[in-house]
Design a protein around this motif. Structure first.
Motif, short mmCIF file in Angstrom:
data_model
loop_
_atom_site.label_atom_id
_atom_site.label_comp_id
_atom_site.label_asym_id
_atom_site.label_seq_id
_atom_site.Cartn_x
_atom_site.Cartn_y
_atom_site.Cartn_z
N MET A 165 17.10 -6.01 -112.29
CA MET A 165 17.93 -7.02 -111.66
C MET A 165 17.91 -6.82 -110.15
SD MET A 165 20.21 -8.64 -113.98
CE MET A 165 20.39 -8.46 -115.73
N ASN A 166 17.82 -7.92 -109.45
CA ASN A 166 18.01 -7.87 -108.01
C ASN A 166 18.48 -9.21 -107.51
OD1 ASN A 166 15.75 -9.47 -107.60
ND2 ASN A 166 14.52 -7.87 -106.74
N ASN A 167 18.25 -9.49 -106.24
CA ASN A 167 18.76 -10.71 -105.62
C ASN A 167 20.28 -10.78 -105.71
OD1 ASN A 167 16.11 -11.61 -105.08
ND2 ASN A 167 15.96 -12.44 -107.14
N LEU A 168 20.93 -9.66 -105.39
CA LEU A 168 22.37 -9.54 -105.44
C LEU A 168 22.99 -10.23 -104.22
CD1 LEU A 168 24.33 -8.00 -107.35
CD2 LEU A 168 24.27 -6.14 -105.73
N GLN A 169 23.90 -11.18 -104.47
CA GLN A 169 24.55 -11.92 -103.40
C GLN A 169 26.06 -11.93 -103.64
OE1 GLN A 169 23.36 -16.04 -103.19
NE2 GLN A 169 24.60 -16.44 -101.38
N GLN A 170 26.82 -11.32 -102.74
CA GLN A 170 28.28 -11.32 -102.88
C GLN A 170 28.80 -12.70 -102.55
OE1 GLN A 170 30.38 -7.99 -101.18
NE2 GLN A 170 32.24 -9.19 -100.97
N PHE A 171 29.70 -13.22 -103.40
CA PHE A 171 30.25 -14.54 -103.13
C PHE A 171 31.76 -14.57 -103.04
CE2 PHE A 171 29.71 -14.45 -107.76
CZ PHE A 171 30.93 -14.92 -108.22
N SER A 172 32.45 -13.49 -103.42
CA SER A 172 33.90 -13.50 -103.33
C SER A 172 34.45 -12.08 -103.28
CB SER A 172 34.50 -14.23 -104.54
OG SER A 172 35.90 -14.39 -104.40
N THR A 173 35.55 -11.91 -102.54
CA THR A 173 36.30 -10.66 -102.49
C THR A 173 37.77 -11.01 -102.59
OG1 THR A 173 34.66 -9.69 -101.00
CG2 THR A 173 36.78 -8.59 -101.12
N SER A 174 38.49 -10.30 -103.45
CA SER A 174 39.93 -10.55 -103.58
C SER A 174 40.71 -9.70 -102.59
CB SER A 174 40.40 -10.26 -105.01
OG SER A 174 40.36 -8.87 -105.25
N SER A 175 41.97 -10.00 -102.42
CA SER A 175 42.82 -9.25 -101.49
C SER A 175 43.00 -7.80 -101.93
CB SER A 175 44.18 -9.94 -101.33
OG SER A 175 44.82 -10.01 -102.58
N ASN A 176 42.82 -7.52 -103.22
CA ASN A 176 42.98 -6.13 -103.70
C ASN A 176 41.66 -5.36 -103.68
OD1 ASN A 176 41.56 -7.03 -105.93
ND2 ASN A 176 43.14 -6.50 -107.42
N GLY A 177 40.58 -5.99 -103.24
CA GLY A 177 39.31 -5.29 -103.10
C GLY A 177 38.30 -5.52 -104.21
N ASP A 178 38.64 -6.31 -105.24
CA ASP A 178 37.65 -6.67 -106.26
C ASP A 178 36.57 -7.52 -105.59
OD1 ASP A 178 39.28 -5.43 -108.09
OD2 ASP A 178 39.50 -7.17 -109.39
N ARG A 179 35.33 -7.39 -106.08
CA ARG A 179 34.21 -8.15 -105.51
C ARG A 179 33.39 -8.78 -106.62
NH1 ARG A 179 30.94 -4.07 -102.36
NH2 ARG A 179 31.57 -2.76 -104.08
N TRP A 180 32.85 -9.96 -106.34
CA TRP A 180 32.01 -10.69 -107.28
C TRP A 180 30.67 -10.97 -106.63
CZ3 TRP A 180 37.18 -11.13 -106.92
CH2 TRP A 180 37.93 -11.07 -108.10
N PHE A 181 29.61 -10.80 -107.43
CA PHE A 181 28.24 -10.98 -106.96
C PHE A 181 27.48 -11.89 -107.90
CE2 PHE A 181 29.76 -6.86 -105.65
CZ PHE A 181 29.28 -6.70 -104.34
N LEU A 182 26.58 -12.67 -107.36
CA LEU A 182 25.62 -13.43 -108.15
C LEU A 182 24.33 -12.62 -108.16
CD1 LEU A 182 24.81 -16.08 -109.59
CD2 LEU A 182 24.14 -16.96 -107.33
N LEU A 183 23.77 -12.41 -109.34
CA LEU A 183 22.51 -11.68 -109.43
C LEU A 183 21.58 -12.37 -110.42
CD1 LEU A 183 22.40 -9.52 -112.17
CD2 LEU A 183 24.42 -8.80 -110.95
N THR A 184 20.31 -12.11 -110.24
CA THR A 184 19.28 -12.74 -111.08
C THR A 184 18.42 -11.67 -111.71
OG1 THR A 184 19.23 -14.60 -109.54
CG2 THR A 184 17.42 -14.43 -111.10
N ASP A 185 18.17 -11.81 -113.00
CA ASP A 185 17.27 -10.91 -113.71
C ASP A 185 15.84 -11.30 -113.34
OD1 ASP A 185 15.42 -10.08 -115.87
OD2 ASP A 185 17.24 -9.32 -116.81
N ASP A 186 15.08 -10.37 -112.78
CA ASP A 186 13.71 -10.65 -112.35
C ASP A 186 12.82 -11.09 -113.49
OD1 ASP A 186 14.22 -10.08 -109.69
OD2 ASP A 186 13.67 -7.98 -109.90
N ALA A 187 13.00 -10.51 -114.65
CA ALA A 187 12.11 -10.80 -115.78
C ALA A 187 12.39 -12.17 -116.40
CB ALA A 187 12.24 -9.71 -116.84
N THR A 188 13.68 -12.50 -116.59
CA THR A 188 14.03 -13.73 -117.29
C THR A 188 14.46 -14.86 -116.35
OG1 THR A 188 16.36 -13.14 -117.54
CG2 THR A 188 14.83 -12.40 -119.28
N HIS A 189 14.73 -14.53 -115.11
CA HIS A 189 15.25 -15.47 -114.11
C HIS A 189 16.62 -16.02 -114.48
CE1 HIS A 189 11.45 -15.22 -112.05
NE2 HIS A 189 10.83 -15.47 -113.17
#
Length: 85
Positions: free
Chosen positions: A1-25
């Protein structure tokens, strides 16, 4: 997996990322909890994340970077599917 892109952070420090599986897309959302709550990581397909209720600001942030419409008010589409992304 790569192409990690952070798209959100909460006020308590949680983070969300969009990622893509290289093999399956296939795209996934990676949630990294903040350190005080254990720093656990969970991963789920984008469509599942967009359909998960209750809706939060991180959902809106993902919709914005994906460029897909928020269809919660559209009676003809009850949920997101992988083909709608």
């Amino acid at each position: 997996m790569n192409n990690l892109q952070q798209f959100s952070t909460s006020s308590n420090g949680d983070r969300w990322f969009l990622l893509t599986d290289d093999a399956t897309h296939q795209a996934f959302v990676l949630h990294k909890a903040n350190e005080p709550s254990g720093g656990h990581q969970t991963q789920m397909p984008v469509a599942d994340f967009l359909n998960q209720k209750p809706f939060g600001p991180e959902r809106e942030a993902l919709i914005n970077i994906l460029g897909v419409g928020d269809d919660t008010a559209d009676a003809t589409q009850a949920s997101y599917t992988s083909s709608s992304l």
